[in-house]
Design an enzyme around this catalytic site. Sequence first.
Site, PDB file in Angstrom:
ATOM      1  N   LYS A 283      57.706  25.475   7.600  1.00 22.09           N
ATOM      2  CA  LYS A 283      56.866  24.778   8.572  1.00 22.09           C
ATOM      3  C   LYS A 283      55.410  25.226   8.431  1.00 22.09           C
ATOM      4  O   LYS A 283      55.130  26.421   8.278  1.00 22.09           O
ATOM      5  CB  LYS A 283      57.400  25.096   9.970  1.00 22.09           C
ATOM      6  CG  LYS A 283      56.759  24.368  11.121  1.00 22.09           C
ATOM      7  CD  LYS A 283      57.464  24.769  12.414  1.00 22.09           C
ATOM      8  CE  LYS A 283      56.913  24.074  13.641  1.00 22.09           C
ATOM      9  NZ  LYS A 283      57.639  24.470  14.869  1.00 22.09           N
TER      10      LYS A 283
ATOM     11  N   SER B  31      59.040  20.781  17.404  1.00 18.70           N
ATOM     12  CA  SER B  31      57.941  20.619  16.482  1.00 18.70           C
ATOM     13  C   SER B  31      58.322  20.915  15.020  1.00 18.70           C
ATOM     14  O   SER B  31      57.484  20.739  14.127  1.00 18.70           O
ATOM     15  CB  SER B  31      56.793  21.553  16.898  1.00 18.70           C
ATOM     16  OG  SER B  31      57.199  22.922  16.903  1.00 18.70           O
TER      17      SER B  31
ATOM     18  N   SER C  92      62.191  23.879  19.477  1.00 19.06           N
ATOM     19  CA  SER C  92      61.820  23.321  18.171  1.00 19.06           C
ATOM     20  C   SER C  92      62.761  23.697  17.034  1.00 19.06           C
ATOM     21  O   SER C  92      62.673  23.115  15.951  1.00 19.06           O
ATOM     22  CB  SER C  92      60.396  23.743  17.817  1.00 19.06           C
ATOM     23  OG  SER C  92      59.486  23.264  18.782  1.00 19.06           O
TER      24      SER C  92
END
Length: 527
Positions: free
Chosen positions: A125, A200, A224
């Site tokens: 990420k 996210s 997330s």
Amino acid sequence: MNAFMRRFLRFLVSLLAIIVVPVSYFSSFKRKRKCPPPTNPILFKSATKLADMIRKKQITSEEVVSAFIERCKEVNPYVNAVIEPRYEVALREARGIDKMIKSTDRTPEELEQEYPLLGIPLTIKESIAVEGMSNDCGTVYTNRNPAKKDAAIVRQARAAGAIPIAVTSTPQLCMNWETYNNVIGVTMNPYDPKRTTGGSSGGESALISSAASLIGLGSDMAGSLRLPPMFTGIYGHKPSPRLLSIEGHIPDCLDPDFEEYFTLGPLTRYAEDLALMLKVLKKPGSPDIPFDKPVDVSTLKFYYMEGDGSNVSDSIGRDVKMAMHKTREYLKQTYNIEAKPLNIKNIEHMWEISVRVLMNISHVRNIYTDPNNPKQWVSIWPEIIKKMFGLSNNNFFSVCYGPLKKFFDALPRSYYKNLLTKFEDIKTEFETILSDDAVLLFPTFPHPAHLHYRVYYKFLNCGYLTMFNALGLPVTACPIEMSKKGLPVGIQIAANRYKDHLTVAVAKEFEKAFGGWAAPNKDSVTV
């Protein structure tokens, strides 16, 4: 929360739905290209299996890394998840590993001890620092600002032999349950491009689910590591607090309590890789967790809840209810275990408690943070006015964070203290009930993946996720089945603090029972 506030919040989301539903419906018309299903046999093996094959010279790291790079190139036009690739560098690193394996006199067993992820491709990420790669966390900047060094867990993954191949999309500063930013736009769900991946960690989940990645690193402040896996049919694990280092993440925070609620963690396509990843990523000096010790599922106690009891969140729909029922039936038929419904006193306050506790965290880096003094903010009003006139490069939720934070900070502290008293009682009751090797089955979200942007009126369902951040419990997101529309449906598996091995073991058991991840787009999906 009093009845008036509950009714007001429900009224607010009803108004938002009137606006968002038609917008999301019509915007979905242009998204018709479906992600092609994977075909290369290499893509269907777990990281555990591929690492073993590489060590035994049954396959080269270059072959494995090449297969996933080619798949990334194939699917990214469909899912829009790659922020920045490092394909050529990754291939050079893979060839270096292959040369080392050819020349070493160490046995495969010795290599496994030193390099448990030897030669395995890894995606990360964008909010987690990878040296030389984009680390802007979905924010538009005039000049590129790559990470100067690896985050702690990236260093650990590399030391174990993993090879980063790309950094993946995230909403700006991780502040959304929809993976959209003004740098690359929206990330699409591999099972249906009209639908969200969640957020996210949506970029990671999209690549792993589409078989363009095998293992990944994400973060979790409000679900997330669990909502995107639910929407994309993979596994994610929110570890116990302070089990993994959070150093090297953006946004960072100066509040010493931040690590109590915020975690980094692994995302995988196969359940067996969760334990492997957690062993590699565990912070030195953190509590020992017996991931290598087999867990006899038949000796565990099981509880379940079908909601947070708040009357603010939506009730779970038919698909999620069926998945919950399916797990309980499996335990009953296979192990003669009767999962018991769990009733926690004052649980109806947990939605408000979790939101208030998380919003009470101070000095989280955000768009209003003064660059010269991270403990202070610049004025929020210029950015709000710019957003109102469509002149801001910042996303809606990032802009809203400022006024929301100020609103919560202005509320009476006496009421918050009363909530904290209830919170301590709730935490104690959870700890007592789960203390004797017990596991809790809990919905992740009321429904499978919705159309893009509908999170703007579904945000009240955050309580299904944030309660576990507030409680500090480890949770594994686990796929259970596919809906009639061909969308993944999963649940959360929670246990007591530092009982992470139990949730991972149950996820492995459910993968064996229900099949786990399913390749996308074998069947058509309708809206």
